[in-house]
Design a protein around this motif. Structure first.
Motif, PDB file in Angstrom:
ATOM      1  N   LEU A  32      -5.603  13.505  37.468  1.00 36.37           N
ATOM      2  CA  LEU A  32      -6.019  12.715  36.294  1.00 36.37           C
ATOM      3  C   LEU A  32      -6.308  13.711  35.171  1.00 36.37           C
ATOM      4  O   LEU A  32      -7.144  14.612  35.346  1.00 36.37           O
ATOM      5  N   HIS A  33      -5.615  13.568  34.055  1.00 36.30           N
ATOM      6  CA  HIS A  33      -5.803  14.486  32.929  1.00 36.30           C
ATOM      7  C   HIS A  33      -6.966  13.982  32.075  1.00 36.30           C
ATOM      8  O   HIS A  33      -6.973  12.844  31.606  1.00 36.30           O
ATOM      9  N   ILE A  34      -7.953  14.862  31.878  1.00 39.39           N
ATOM     10  CA  ILE A  34      -9.188  14.485  31.192  1.00 39.39           C
ATOM     11  C   ILE A  34      -9.293  15.307  29.906  1.00 39.39           C
ATOM     12  O   ILE A  34      -9.472  16.531  29.957  1.00 39.39           O
ATOM     13  N   ASP A  35      -9.174  14.659  28.756  1.00 44.80           N
ATOM     14  CA  ASP A  35      -9.187  15.350  27.461  1.00 44.80           C
ATOM     15  C   ASP A  35     -10.586  15.316  26.857  1.00 44.80           C
ATOM     16  O   ASP A  35     -11.060  14.258  26.440  1.00 44.80           O
ATOM     17  N   ILE A  36     -11.211  16.476  26.795  1.00 38.54           N
ATOM     18  CA  ILE A  36     -12.545  16.570  26.193  1.00 38.54           C
ATOM     19  C   ILE A  36     -12.396  17.196  24.799  1.00 38.54           C
ATOM     20  O   ILE A  36     -11.866  18.302  24.665  1.00 38.54           O
ATOM     21  N   VAL A  65      -8.798  19.051  33.764  1.00 38.26           N
ATOM     22  CA  VAL A  65      -9.608  18.914  32.548  1.00 38.26           C
ATOM     23  C   VAL A  65      -9.099  19.833  31.434  1.00 38.26           C
ATOM     24  O   VAL A  65      -8.947  21.047  31.639  1.00 38.26           O
ATOM     25  N   HIS A  66      -8.844  19.248  30.285  1.00 36.12           N
ATOM     26  CA  HIS A  66      -8.308  19.954  29.118  1.00 36.12           C
ATOM     27  C   HIS A  66      -9.413  20.013  28.072  1.00 36.12           C
ATOM     28  O   HIS A  66      -9.733  19.008  27.443  1.00 36.12           O
ATOM     29  N   LEU A  67      -9.992  21.202  27.912  1.00 35.98           N
ATOM     30  CA  LEU A  67     -11.116  21.353  26.979  1.00 35.98           C
ATOM     31  C   LEU A  67     -10.605  21.709  25.587  1.00 35.98           C
ATOM     32  O   LEU A  67     -10.146  22.835  25.354  1.00 35.98           O
ATOM     33  N   MET A  68     -10.709  20.765  24.675  1.00 36.66           N
ATOM     34  CA  MET A  68     -10.345  21.029  23.278  1.00 36.66           C
ATOM     35  C   MET A  68     -11.644  21.200  22.501  1.00 36.66           C
ATOM     36  O   MET A  68     -12.013  20.372  21.654  1.00 36.66           O
ATOM     37  N   ILE A  69     -12.365  22.267  22.863  1.00 37.05           N
ATOM     38  CA  ILE A  69     -13.698  22.493  22.299  1.00 37.05           C
ATOM     39  C   ILE A  69     -13.880  23.979  21.993  1.00 37.05           C
ATOM     40  O   ILE A  69     -13.233  24.827  22.628  1.00 37.05           O
ATOM     41  N   VAL A 174       2.970  20.606  30.552  1.00 38.23           N
ATOM     42  CA  VAL A 174       3.282  20.257  29.160  1.00 38.23           C
ATOM     43  C   VAL A 174       2.499  19.010  28.799  1.00 38.23           C
ATOM     44  O   VAL A 174       2.372  18.079  29.603  1.00 38.23           O
ATOM     45  N   ASP A 175       1.970  18.986  27.565  1.00 42.79           N
ATOM     46  CA  ASP A 175       1.063  17.911  27.148  1.00 42.79           C
ATOM     47  C   ASP A 175       1.367  17.489  25.705  1.00 42.79           C
ATOM     48  O   ASP A 175       1.281  18.305  24.789  1.00 42.79           O
ATOM     49  N   GLY A 176       1.689  16.201  25.550  1.00 43.56           N
ATOM     50  CA  GLY A 176       1.877  15.631  24.215  1.00 43.56           C
ATOM     51  C   GLY A 176       3.255  15.033  24.029  1.00 43.56           C
ATOM     52  O   GLY A 176       4.262  15.752  24.071  1.00 43.56           O
TER      53      GLY A 176
HETATM   54 ZN    ZN Z   1      -4.549  16.993  27.058  1.00 46.67          ZN
END
Ligand code: ZN
Ligand code: DX5
Length: 217
Positions: A32-36, A65-69, A174-176
């Motif tokens: 499960l991809h989790i975008d923070i 988990v994908h941390l965009m922080i 790959v994401d997006g």
């Molecule tokens: Zn993502």
């Protein structure tokens, strides 16, 4: 090599998260991809660790988990406590990337590094040996439902070449804007993990859509 499918919960119905997570449990999704998001590194805020914990309570698959922080180091322990198995930080958000990767590993999680569309793959040269995963962004991070940037295919190839030159088995994700049309090119280029948000959740039958993506591998 197997293909991991990681549906992005960002595109789920937040008022029906339990239902959507259970749907993913019953699908061929691997993670499960989790975008923070923090509203600083990216111009959007998604959800934080309490919500991730709630997702984890119902999920029977690993949380990717994908941390965009900014300053991700501050939140690695919270990630662990909220059930993360893989934590991916952005190259652009880490001054001491090697230290951050070491901290993720010290907490017993797998470590990934994400590259924004403008960041060349060559920056991974001296860190790829320490990584479990490289995440190539095929949109500018921050929002679901954006158009796939074709140059990502070239970057996947470059990542695969770099990994091969180092005898590394790093996972290339790959994401997006990923969908059934570009999945084949991405896999051919060397990707072995695909994130998909709107393509899965906006489809009439998400379980079948996930199976379709999985079948491309
Ligand atoms: Zn993502
Ligand atoms: C974008 C996020 C993605 C997003 C993908 O910043 O990192 O994971 O959920 O969504 P789609 O597949 O709709 O582009």
């Amino acid at each position: 090599m197997s293909l991991y499918i990681s549906p992005s919960v960002l595109a789920a119905d937040f008022a029906n998260l339990e239902r959507d997570v259970k749907m993913l449990n019953n699908s061929k999704a691997d993670w499960l991809h989790i975008d923070i998001m923090d509203g600083v590194f990216v111009p959007n805020i998604s959800f934080g660790f309490p919500v991730m914990q709630a997702i984890n309570k119902h999920a029977n698959k690993p949380l990717d988990v994908h941390l965009m922080i900014v300053n991700p180091d501050t939140y690695l322990e919270e990630c662990k406590n909220a059930g993360a198995e893989i934590v991916t930080v952005h190259y652009e958000a880490c001054t001491h990337l090697h230290r951050t990767i070491q901290s993720i590993h010290a907490l017993g999680m797998k470590a990934g590094v994400a590259l924004n569309p403008h960041t060349p793959v060559s920056v991974l040269e001296d860190i790829i040996d320490d990584l479990d995963l490289v995440l190539i962004m095929s949109v500018n991070p921050g929002f679901g439902g954006q158009k796939f940037i074709e140059n990502a295919i070239k970057k996947v190839k470059a990542t695969k070449a770099l990994a091969d030159s180092k005898n590394s088995n790093v996972i290339i994700e790959v994401d997006g804007g990923v969908n059934a049309n570009n999945a084949f090119d991405l896999i051919n280029a060397g990707a072995n993990a695909l994130v998909a948000g709107s393509f899965v959740f906006n489809s009439e039958n998400p379980i079948e859509t996930i199976a379709e993506l999985k079948g491309k591998g």
